[in-house]
Each structure stands twice: as C-alpha cells, then as structure tokens.
Design a protein around this motif. Structure first.
Motif: not given
Length: 309
Positions: A128-141, A202-209
């Motif tokens: 269901r994500l519409s490009s451009p899209a961004r996914i962000v996952i909170t992590v920890s040092d 991930l497909p082009e236009g969808v990134d993850i950070v």
C-alpha cells in the motif's frame, strides 16, 4: 494529503515526534498504532483537535492484533478513508528487567515488539506504500556494546540463532536485570540487521532508515536498575544532559520527525545518529545473519497466515 503509520507515538520521543510531524507537514494524516486505553492516543489529544490523526488499537506483542490492525489500515486506505500511505515509523520499543516475559505467541516480549512487530507491520503494508515513501525504525546505540555508547549500563548484545533469541531465557541468568538489558541491546542489533535486509529488498522509491536517538534522559533506561546505575541516573545524567551529545525528549523527537519527513537526507539502509549518517557497529553488517533473520521472520508471518485461514 498523505498518511504515515506510526508506533510508539503515545509518549516520550515518539509523542514529541508525532506533534512535530503534524506541525511541520499540514498535509499529513497520522495513523497511531497503540494498545487500547493508552493515555494520549485519542485524536484530540494527539493532534490538538485538528482532526489529522487516527488511532488504531494494536497490541504489538500479539501477532493476531498486528495483523488485524494492518487489515484495518489497508481497508481504510482502499476505501479512501485515509489518504495515500507514504511512510511507516516503527518507534515502539520495550525493555524489561529480565528476559522471561513471554507473549501470547510464545515469543520473548522484547524481541517480539522490537523486531517481529516491525517486520510484520512492514510486510503487511508494503503493497500500500505510494512512492516516494520512507520507513524509519528507531534503534539504539546500545547495540555497540561499549562504554562510549551506553555508559556501562547495558551489556553488549550476544547474537545467536533468531529461533533462540526470540524465546524467553535466551541469555544467562534470565531472571536478572542484566539479562533483560542484554535482550534489549540484542534486539536493537537485530533491528539494524532487519533494516539492512529490507533495504536490499524494497522497490525503487521506497527507502528505509535506522534512527538512533542516542541516550535521552527521562525515557526510563535506568528504571529498575541496580545501585550503581541508579547513582549514575541521579547524579551523572543530569549533569551531562546539557552536553551537545545528549538530547532532551523534545529535541530527540524533532530529530526523529526530521528523519521521517525527509528533512534529514540519507540513503536507504543508513544509520542516522540523531542528525548524522554514520556507520553502525561492525557487527551489525552481516548479510548472512540478516538473511537468516529475514527467513525466520517470514516463517513466523507465513505460519500465522496459514493458521488463520
């Protein structure tokens, strides 16, 4: 108008980020996934009555609940109740005083919420994500496991097979605070592995950070700690909180919002330390582990889908 789905928006860094995102982006509609009855999740409280947020009841420690929430979001996207989906924020996280907590699915609770829930959410909403899209996952040092990054309060992660890490009692002396914190640092290492593997797929236009807020006083890192850590929390942390290397909750929330909204520029698969793209730990770059983790999580999702049909 567009939609972002977010977990962990009911308090701390996440709540500050949610307010900032709604303030900075007048076209944003925010879907907040949280447990029913959690204070602050109703729309008027979260968005100050402007009508641009929707709560979806979700227990992130319950696979059935996650899948039901995903189904509800997709239904609202498909019938036009929600504008197009352009982002997912996996900010929710748990840390316990032991490694014994178990979910209804038989998973260790820290791993379930910090790792499994993120994968199931992304897997369920990807189409269901519409490009451009961004996914962000909170992590920890804390995943670095060294004094510089965790002030000696959190033991280093200890990796093993995901089938072991996902179950209670995966670490020595599982009833201790130390085991609970090791479960946390290991789960955050796993979350970074997951970001790397998703970035490859991930497909082009969808990134993850991966976003690391570093240490933020007031978010409960030292609760239920031993004497030494309580002393650190009482005397040392208030002193260093004015340091430019440590943020308060509102500042950390704004930095998370900047990553989500794309104000902080970064390539897919990157590790953002507050505002800077840096390398995560050497251990976090391991394609074999990442593939193994992916396969394990896909198995969990597949087994539950089969069982539900």
């Amino acid at each position: 108008m567009h939609t972002i789905v977010m977990t962990g928006a009911t308090g701390g860094i996440g709540r500050a980020a949610a307010h900032e995102m709604l303030r900075a982006d007048p076209d944003l509609h925010l879907v907040v996934m949280s447990r029913p009855g959690v204070p602050g999740t109703d729309a008027p409280q979260l968005d100050s009555g402007i009508g641009r947020s929707t709560p979806i009841a979700t227990d992130l420690a319950d696979i059935d609940s996650i899948q039901a929430a995903v189904h509800e979001v997709t239904r609202q996207l498909d019938d036009g109740s929600l504008p197009p989906l352009v982002g997912i924020v996996g900010n929710a996280g748990l840390q316990f005083v032991d490694a014994l907590h178990e979910t209804v699915d038989g998973l260790e609770s820290t791993f379930a919420v910090n790792v499994v829930a993120n994968h199931l959410l992304l897997r369920g909403l990807l189409d269901r994500l519409s490009s451009p899209a961004r996914i962000v996952i909170t992590v920890s040092d804390t995943h670095f496991g060294d004094l510089r990054h965790n002030l000696g309060m959190v033991p280093a992660p200890r990796w093993s097979s995901p089938s072991v890490l996902s179950r209670p009692r995966a670490f020595d002396e599982p009833g201790t605070v130390r085991a609970g914190r090791r479960a946390y640092s290991t789960s955050k290492l796993a979350a970074i592995h997951l970001v790397h593997e998703w970035a490859r797929r991930l497909p082009e236009g969808v990134d993850i950070v991966a976003y690391n807020p570093s240490f933020v006083p007031g978010t409960g890192l030292v609760r239920a700690a031993g004497l030494r850590d309580r002393l650190v929390g009482r005397w040392l942390l208030p002193a260093v909180a004015i340091s430019p290397t440590i943020d308060r909750i509102p500042t950390a929330g704004k930095k998370l919002a900047d990553v989500v909204l794309g104000h902080t520029r970064t390539a897919s698969g990157s590790y953002v330390d507050r505002t800077r793209v840096v390398a995560s730990s050497d251990e976090s770059y391991d394609p074999d582990r990442e593939r193994e983790l992916w396969d394990f999580l896909e198995g969990l999702a597949g087994l539950r889908t089969t069982a539900s049909q």
